[in-house]
Design a protein around this motif. Sequence first.
Motif, mmCIF file in Angstrom:
data_model
loop_
_atom_site.group_PDB
_atom_site.id
_atom_site.type_symbol
_atom_site.label_atom_id
_atom_site.label_comp_id
_atom_site.label_asym_id
_atom_site.label_seq_id
_atom_site.Cartn_x
_atom_site.Cartn_y
_atom_site.Cartn_z
ATOM 1 N N GLU A 100 0.955 -1.086 -0.258
ATOM 2 C CA GLU A 100 0.319 0.096 0.399
ATOM 3 C C GLU A 100 0.718 1.204 0.034
ATOM 4 N N SER A 101 1.699 0.982 0.650
ATOM 5 C CA SER A 101 3.007 2.395 0.772
ATOM 6 C C SER A 101 3.606 2.518 -0.824
ATOM 7 N N ARG A 136 1.325 3.900 -3.184
ATOM 8 C CA ARG A 136 0.719 5.399 -2.612
ATOM 9 C C ARG A 136 2.060 6.230 -3.301
ATOM 10 N N GLN A 137 2.995 5.391 -2.849
ATOM 11 C CA GLN A 137 4.483 6.578 -3.152
ATOM 12 C C GLN A 137 5.205 6.738 -4.669
ATOM 13 N N GLY A 184 -1.394 5.854 -5.897
ATOM 14 C CA GLY A 184 -2.288 4.526 -5.380
ATOM 15 C C GLY A 184 -2.905 3.256 -5.850
ATOM 16 N N ARG A 185 -2.585 3.325 -7.384
ATOM 17 C CA ARG A 185 -3.201 2.225 -7.675
ATOM 18 C C ARG A 185 -2.517 0.646 -7.673
ATOM 19 N N VAL A 190 -3.149 -1.691 -5.390
ATOM 20 C CA VAL A 190 -3.329 -2.238 -4.187
ATOM 21 C C VAL A 190 -3.110 -3.920 -4.310
#
Length: 134
Positions: free
Chosen positions: A29-30, A33-34, A38-39, A41
């Motif tokens: 997830e992190s 996001r980075q 955010g896609r 996951v």
Amino acid sequence: MERMVERMSAKYLVQPAAEGETALRRRAESLARQYLGGRGVPATIGWVTNQTTRWASATPAHRSIRLSHRLQGMPAWVVDYVILHEMAHLIEPSHNAAFWDLLTSYPSTGTAKAFLDGAAFAAHRNLTGAPEEY
Ligand SMILES: [Zn+2]
């Protein structure tokens, strides 16, 4: 004996003692996001011991990612690259230009690929000990 246990584990898919599924999910997830806006996951991500010819695999239909236990002990930035690579496959299944575009924001893509190529080469040649100098 250790060899035999290793082979048994590979055969019966025993989860090695490593970062658990929850920790892997948080890591994914992190990273998403980075680097992926955010896609990508995954719904499930975990270690497997039956993956001996690939470092990892992804099944977009199930949004699942499986990581080879052989990645355990590799530098975190290499494992991060593999996780990002598989998450990118959840967005774009094939290795086309759009796929590689997804990975350009990760600064270690090139070196991580080279590291994995070297590790595969060493495994094929049964190179175990590390040379002191080169
Ligand atoms: Zn791939």
